[in-house]
Each structure stands twice: as structure tokens, then as C-alpha cells.
Design a protein around this motif. Sequence first.
Motif, short mmCIF file in Angstrom:
data_model
loop_
_atom_site.label_atom_id
_atom_site.label_comp_id
_atom_site.label_asym_id
_atom_site.label_seq_id
_atom_site.Cartn_x
_atom_site.Cartn_y
_atom_site.Cartn_z
N PRO A 244 7.74 -13.81 13.36
CA PRO A 244 7.70 -13.95 11.90
C PRO A 244 9.11 -14.15 11.32
N ASP A 245 9.13 -14.65 10.10
CA ASP A 245 10.38 -14.72 9.34
C ASP A 245 10.65 -13.42 8.60
N ILE A 246 9.56 -12.74 8.22
CA ILE A 246 9.66 -11.46 7.51
C ILE A 246 8.54 -10.56 8.01
N VAL A 247 8.84 -9.29 8.20
CA VAL A 247 7.85 -8.29 8.57
C VAL A 247 7.91 -7.16 7.54
N SER A 248 6.77 -6.79 6.99
CA SER A 248 6.72 -5.63 6.09
C SER A 248 6.04 -4.49 6.82
N THR A 249 6.55 -3.28 6.62
CA THR A 249 5.95 -2.12 7.29
C THR A 249 6.17 -0.87 6.46
N ALA A 250 5.40 0.18 6.78
CA ALA A 250 5.49 1.47 6.08
C ALA A 250 4.66 2.48 6.87
N LYS A 251 3.85 3.26 6.19
CA LYS A 251 2.94 4.24 6.78
C LYS A 251 3.54 5.02 7.94
#
Length: 389
Positions: A244-251
Motif C-alpha cells: 500500500p501507499d498508506i496504511v491506517s491502523t488503531a485498536k
Amino acid sequence: MTDLQTLDKTYIANTYARFPVEVVSGHGSILTDRDGKDYIDMGSGIGVTAFGIGDAAWTEAVTAQLGLVQHTSNLYYTEPCVALAKLLCEKTGMKKVFFGNSGAEANECAIKAARKYAAEHKGPEYSTILTLWNSFHGRTLTTLAATGQEHYHELYQPLTPGFVHAEGNDLADVAAKLREHKCAGVLLECIQGEGGVRVMDKAFVQGVAKLCAEQDVLLMIDEVQTGNGRTGALYSYMNYGVTPDIVSTAKGLGGGLPLGAALLGEKVADVFTPGDHGSTFGGNPVCCAGAVSVLRRIDDALLAQVREKSDYIFKELTGAEGVESVSGMGLMVGIKPAKHTAAEVVQKCMAQGVLCLTAKDRVRLLPALNIPMDLVQKAVAVIKAACAE
């Protein structure tokens, strides 16, 4: 109704349909209510407590940082923030990280990065973000607009403009939408969690990645629920052979404290300059110290155990009486009951000391990554019985 439940209804906004369980303590994958009843926790706070309750290493890291400084703002440097960013980049090959407080904020950052990159490289008219129907990307007005589920939109019009949705696992539809709209990026979940634990095909995800590369459209993978070891890989996209060009994460990244992150690849590593974006609490040193503890322990051995437990769950439940189908990956599992609604099965399991979740018409399991196998076996037996009744 207990006194606590009455006070909750009196003073807390009526946004949650809570189960009648008051959790007072826990250890590992066991939660204990006010009456002393123990429950096997198959939800881990909706995929947050990656190493369970009372995790000693996480508690030690957080407590040590609390004794130093709990917050400084992003006007100054702190070691946990930098250490976590370095670790994330080393483990993923991404180049830079922006920290926020939640998955929605991580997705907001991804969307802003994509639009700024497209405006600078293709023109300001390239602002549309393509997402998938049945997706879920957050509850802010912008991430609601990104979410491909109309019922989330009904009460909050007008939503942020600039979003279009395509059918998941339909590459032709994605290609058509990319032709029809001037897109800055594609944002997708490899497994749609809130959408019913729906898994995207490998060929589809790889096809979307190819289209994005050919058209200089940023590929953004939402790893809020699927990330941090949940699917048997550090991030779910790693199971698909895409970058990917961008990865979003949390939790699960924060292990129990609020923390979100947008990981920026080569194209967008330097898209932001000072003042372009920010967060008061993003990169909080206490949250980051806990996350460093979590991330350092998600190694090959742990991921192998996640896959082993997953194989057991799928083997036991697939074809079992009262089970129509099983979906998911790793320890992100959706069970479609044949005889009851998902909510009814969850209630039956709760009565027998097992806490599960729902997602659309499925019972959803998101246990701690290190849940002991004997607890997995006990929980699965209860779930099988509840589905079969």
C-alpha cells in the motif's frame, strides 16, 4: 437494573446498547463481573486488548512512562513516540508515521494525505476517494462518508463530499469507477469487519493495487480492525502480496489505550509540512510506550499461534450443526448461524460464560492474540452448542 446501570442511563449518552454485564476485573482472556461470574473473552474490547487483560509487559511499560511524563504535546520530542514510529516503519517498509487517537483519525489522515498528494501531482480536481460498499471506516462525518453503508448516512446529511463506492470483489466495477471519477485514492479493508467479516479475494486486492499503480491513485489499506497480528500476519495486506501507499491502523496497536496511526509510504512520506495536520494527543508517550510493548511481541512465533488457533476454530465450526458458514482470517472470525440470529447466539453464549460480538448476520470472534488454546476449545464448544440448539 443495578445502581450502576441506572446511573449509566442517567448520565451517559444513549449511543450504546450495552449487554447486562458489569465488568469489574479480569486477567488474560477471562473477564469477571460484579457477581463474580467469569467469562471467556472472545471479543478483546472489539480487537483492542491484543494480549488480554492485565498484560504484565504492557502494564509495566505504561506504568514506567506514567512515572516520567504523561503528556508533553507535539511541540517537543518524546522517546516512545519516535521508538514506535521507527518500529512500525521497520516492520512494514513504510517511511513515516502520523499518530492520532483512533482508527477514524488514522483514516482522516490517510484521506487528507491522498488528496494533498493528488492535488500536487495531478491537479486539485483529483480529490475523489473510492471505497467499497459494505465497508466501515469510522464515525466522523468524513469517515462516515467513506463508509459504504447507507444506513450510517441517513441521520447525518450532508456528509463530506468526494466519495464514491464500488462493489467489493468486483474489479470491473472498481475499474469503471476509476474511469468515471477523478480519484486521489482507493481506501479498502482486506476483510470487512463491521460489514460481516467479509473477506476480499486475493486476485481482487492485487487487481486494485495494479490499477492504482497504473493510474497513480494511492492505495490505502484500512487495518484498524485487521491489523497488529489479527489475521495471522502483522497487517492483513501482507497476506495479499501488495504494497500500500498508506496504511491506517488503531485498536490492537495501543493494547487498551487510545492510539491510531497512519503509515505513509514512499509517495507520501513528505506530503505533509508543519501546520498541514496535527493532533493534540496523537503520539502521547504513555500510549506509545504501551504500543511499543505490544508491537515488539507480535513476532513470527505468536503469528504462527494465531494461525494455529484460527485453523482449529474454522475446522470445528465449519459444517457444524446449526452453522451455515464461517468466514474471516486468523483470529477475526465470522459465524453465520443457520437456526438463530447472531444476537440470539451471543445471548446464549453469554449465559454460558462466553462473550462474543456480532457483525451484520454473523457472530464475530476477536479474541486476544495469545488466548490459551484450552480457552479457545471451551469457547468453541459453547458456541457450537448455542448454534445447534
